[in-house]
Motif scaffolding. Sequence first.
Motif, mmCIF file in Angstrom:
data_model
loop_
_atom_site.group_PDB
_atom_site.id
_atom_site.type_symbol
_atom_site.label_atom_id
_atom_site.label_comp_id
_atom_site.label_asym_id
_atom_site.label_seq_id
_atom_site.Cartn_x
_atom_site.Cartn_y
_atom_site.Cartn_z
ATOM 1 N N ASP A 181 0.847 -1.189 0.000
ATOM 2 C CA ASP A 181 0.000 0.000 0.000
ATOM 3 C C ASP A 181 0.887 1.244 0.000
ATOM 4 O O ASP A 181 2.110 1.154 0.183
ATOM 5 N N PRO A 182 0.313 2.440 -0.244
ATOM 6 C CA PRO A 182 1.141 3.648 -0.350
ATOM 7 C C PRO A 182 1.974 3.949 0.894
ATOM 8 O O PRO A 182 3.059 4.533 0.787
ATOM 9 N N ALA A 183 1.490 3.557 2.075
ATOM 10 C CA ALA A 183 2.239 3.798 3.310
ATOM 11 C C ALA A 183 3.280 2.717 3.569
ATOM 12 O O ALA A 183 4.065 2.834 4.511
ATOM 13 N N ASN A 184 3.285 1.680 2.759
ATOM 14 C CA ASN A 184 4.239 0.569 2.885
ATOM 15 C C ASN A 184 4.097 -0.171 4.215
ATOM 16 O O ASN A 184 5.058 -0.705 4.753
ATOM 17 N N ARG A 185 2.864 -0.225 4.726
ATOM 18 C CA ARG A 185 2.595 -0.943 5.973
ATOM 19 C C ARG A 185 1.923 -2.282 5.745
ATOM 20 O O ARG A 185 2.046 -3.195 6.558
ATOM 21 N N PHE A 186 1.186 -2.387 4.636
ATOM 22 C CA PHE A 186 0.454 -3.609 4.327
ATOM 23 C C PHE A 186 0.695 -4.003 2.867
ATOM 24 O O PHE A 186 1.015 -3.152 2.030
ATOM 25 N N ALA A 187 0.534 -5.292 2.588
ATOM 26 C CA ALA A 187 0.566 -5.800 1.221
ATOM 27 C C ALA A 187 -0.815 -6.332 0.874
ATOM 28 O O ALA A 187 -1.417 -7.072 1.660
ATOM 29 N N LEU A 188 -1.329 -5.945 -0.292
ATOM 30 C CA LEU A 188 -2.632 -6.407 -0.761
ATOM 31 C C LEU A 188 -2.418 -7.385 -1.905
ATOM 32 O O LEU A 188 -1.591 -7.139 -2.795
ATOM 33 N N MET A 189 -3.171 -8.489 -1.888
ATOM 34 C CA MET A 189 -2.973 -9.569 -2.837
ATOM 35 C C MET A 189 -4.314 -10.007 -3.408
ATOM 36 O O MET A 189 -5.245 -10.257 -2.655
#
Length: 382
Positions: A181-189
């Motif tokens: 995600d843009p904040a680099n906290r989560f990955a979406l799959m």
Amino acid sequence: MNLPCRLQLVSVVLSLGASVAAAQDCWVYFGTYTGAKSQGIYVSRLAADGRLTAPELAAASPNPTFLAVDPAHRFLYAINEIGNFAGGKSGSVSAFALDAHTGRLTALNQQSTVGSGPAHVSVDGTGKFVMVANYGGGSFASFPVNPDGSLGGAASFFQMHGSSVNPTRQREPHGHFVTADPANRFALMCDLGLDQVLVFKLDPATGTLTPNDPPFARLKPGAGPRHLAFRSDGKFVYVINELDCTLTALAYDAAHGSLAEVQSISTLPPGEEVRKNYSTAEVFVHPNGKFLYGSNRGHNSIAVFSIDAATGKLTLVEHVPSGGKTPRNFNLDPTGRFLLSANQDSGNVVVFRIDEKTGRLTPTGDSVELQKPVCVIFVPAQ
């Protein structure tokens, strides 16, 4: 889907015209299915006026279908859609050093994707790790990036389980897309087989992934989520669904990594029904956050939508012929002035000019030929 092939990677020095590039010129890298007329990753130069040079071989590599570049534009990563890497039943992911002055790619190393049939690759916001989605294996993996840009072995691997309602396409999981995600906290799959957008917490220091709570957002049964795109402010996510030719708009809670559906809309013209040979492929949001673009295979079109600033909902603007057959992938240049449509089955890449006020597309008349192009990415030329 997979073609057994021995991996060969070579560095090719490119000679692509003027030695000093205009500030807005870009290298355009193309991932392909290899064959009689394609040997791997190709590169062209997109000039500030939208002219595109003929593609030249950047690196020989088997079926380097999807590509990704790190944020500093120093390294390029490609999945190899093969089925027997290093004697195992998996695909591979290859690392290359990228010279933004010359367009040159130099092979660094390869790693097994652990699962079979890799379909997508991305780099996190720090450039410290790479993530891969395996379609055939129904799995996802992450890999740490070494200081020289080469890849370490898998830091995380997740094998998904389950099925959905489509008896031919959803009998098992099919990982199709992964991004931070843009904040680099989560990955979406996106998992096409499960009708789910999975969410993982990511640790950019180690490249490890852990399931989020909640671990996924469930989409309409039979939708088949393929790819997704964030709006530029990170407040909304748009998922293009391969099987029922729809787009799902979801509000995104960046603090908790959760998703809530706000709209589902067809990617086809009003009254057009989904036919047997129809499916969607790619989705991108314009850099200004006002417009969204999605590709329709079979219908062979690019659908253009406007985005409501407050609600994130989509409104159809137009459908434009993709300029060829089976628009597997397309991309927008960093300035948001041009869209390049890669038509896999007609073997051409077509340039469109974008009206930044209306989002509408107009063919520039410029195109290039390339065997089975399936990915387009841009790197600013230095």
